[in-house]
Every structure is written in C-alpha cells, then in structure tokens.
Design a protein around this motif. Structure first.
Motif, PDB file in Angstrom:
ATOM      1  N   PHE A   1       0.820  -1.203   0.000  1.00  0.00           N
ATOM      2  CA  PHE A   1       0.000   0.000   0.000  1.00  0.00           C
ATOM      3  C   PHE A   1       0.860   1.262   0.000  1.00  0.00           C
ATOM      4  O   PHE A   1       0.567   2.218  -0.722  1.00  0.00           O
ATOM      5  CB  PHE A   1      -0.940   0.002   1.209  1.00  0.00           C
ATOM      6  N   ASN A   2       1.913   1.273   0.827  1.00  0.00           N
ATOM      7  CA  ASN A   2       2.791   2.439   0.886  1.00  0.00           C
ATOM      8  C   ASN A   2       3.492   2.681  -0.443  1.00  0.00           C
ATOM      9  O   ASN A   2       3.665   3.825  -0.862  1.00  0.00           O
ATOM     10  CB  ASN A   2       3.827   2.276   1.998  1.00  0.00           C
ATOM     11  N   THR A   3       3.903   1.607  -1.122  1.00  0.00           N
ATOM     12  CA  THR A   3       4.570   1.749  -2.408  1.00  0.00           C
ATOM     13  C   THR A   3       3.625   2.337  -3.445  1.00  0.00           C
ATOM     14  O   THR A   3       3.996   3.252  -4.195  1.00  0.00           O
ATOM     15  CB  THR A   3       5.086   0.377  -2.890  1.00  0.00           C
ATOM     16  N   VAL A   4       2.405   1.837  -3.482  1.00  0.00           N
ATOM     17  CA  VAL A   4       1.413   2.362  -4.430  1.00  0.00           C
ATOM     18  C   VAL A   4       1.092   3.817  -4.106  1.00  0.00           C
ATOM     19  O   VAL A   4       0.985   4.658  -5.003  1.00  0.00           O
ATOM     20  CB  VAL A   4       0.145   1.481  -4.421  1.00  0.00           C
ATOM     21  N   SER A   5       0.946   4.128  -2.836  1.00  0.00           N
ATOM     22  CA  SER A   5       0.644   5.506  -2.435  1.00  0.00           C
ATOM     23  C   SER A   5       1.777   6.458  -2.813  1.00  0.00           C
ATOM     24  O   SER A   5       1.524   7.564  -3.311  1.00  0.00           O
ATOM     25  CB  SER A   5       0.399   5.584  -0.932  1.00  0.00           C
ATOM     26  N   ALA A   6       3.021   6.038  -2.574  1.00  0.00           N
ATOM     27  CA  ALA A   6       4.162   6.894  -2.934  1.00  0.00           C
ATOM     28  C   ALA A   6       4.240   7.065  -4.448  1.00  0.00           C
ATOM     29  O   ALA A   6       4.504   8.173  -4.941  1.00  0.00           O
ATOM     30  CB  ALA A   6       5.455   6.290  -2.396  1.00  0.00           C
ATOM     31  N   GLY A   7       3.992   5.997  -5.202  1.00  0.00           N
ATOM     32  CA  GLY A   7       3.994   6.098  -6.657  1.00  0.00           C
ATOM     33  C   GLY A   7       2.924   7.049  -7.164  1.00  0.00           C
ATOM     34  O   GLY A   7       3.162   7.869  -8.061  1.00  0.00           O
ATOM     35  N   ALA A   8       1.724   6.954  -6.582  1.00  0.00           N
ATOM     36  CA  ALA A   8       0.640   7.862  -6.971  1.00  0.00           C
ATOM     37  C   ALA A   8       0.981   9.303  -6.615  1.00  0.00           C
ATOM     38  O   ALA A   8       0.709  10.234  -7.399  1.00  0.00           O
ATOM     39  CB  ALA A   8      -0.659   7.442  -6.295  1.00  0.00           C
ATOM     40  N   ALA A   9       1.583   9.503  -5.460  1.00  0.00           N
ATOM     41  CA  ALA A   9       1.955  10.856  -5.049  1.00  0.00           C
ATOM     42  C   ALA A   9       2.998  11.452  -5.995  1.00  0.00           C
ATOM     43  O   ALA A   9       2.891  12.620  -6.392  1.00  0.00           O
ATOM     44  CB  ALA A   9       2.480  10.849  -3.617  1.00  0.00           C
TER      45      ALA A   9
END
Length: 78
Positions: free
Chosen positions: A2-10
């Motif tokens: 989840f953190n990886t996807v969130s950082a990528g989206a950010a």
C-alpha cells in the motif's frame, strides 16, 4: 504494498502538477531537483532512524543477557 502504491501515486500527481505549472522550464527544473533532493534526504533520515532503533535494541539485548548471566552466576554461588 500500500505504501509503495501511495508513494507512486503521489510522485505521479506531483510530476503532473509540475509539468502543468505555468512557470518557465528552468523553474520546473529547480523544482524537480528539489523534489529529488528532498526524497533522498527523507530516505536517509528514515534509514538513520531505523539504524538508530536497531542499535538501541541490540544494546538492550546485550545488556539484558549480561545482567541475566550475572544473576545466574550470583544465584549459582549460593
């Protein structure tokens, strides 16, 4: 994950807003360098804090083992 996807989206949204910003290309370049440097600094900060925590935990384990050994030796002498 989840953190990886969130950082990528950010980063994607940040890049999109950077590309759509109504400023000169040189200003966008400076902003991009700032983002890169800030990211590197945050990674280093997290690594430093993690290493510091692990070192403190290791020191505590060593001290606990030393104290347990001293107690066992003291109790065993009686």
């Amino acid at each position: 994950m989840f953190n990886t996807v969130s950082a990528g989206a950010a980063y994607f949204m940040l890049g999109l807003s950077l590309s759509l910003a109504p400023v000169d290309l040189s200003t966008k370049g400076y902003w991009a360098m700032d983002i890169r440097l800030l990211t590197g600094s945050l990674v280093n900060l997290v690594k430093y804090r993690t290493d510091e925590r692990i070192a403190a935990e290791t020191t505590a384990k060593i001290e606990k083992a030393r104290n347990d050994k001293l107690i066992r030796e003291y109790v065993g002498k009686e």
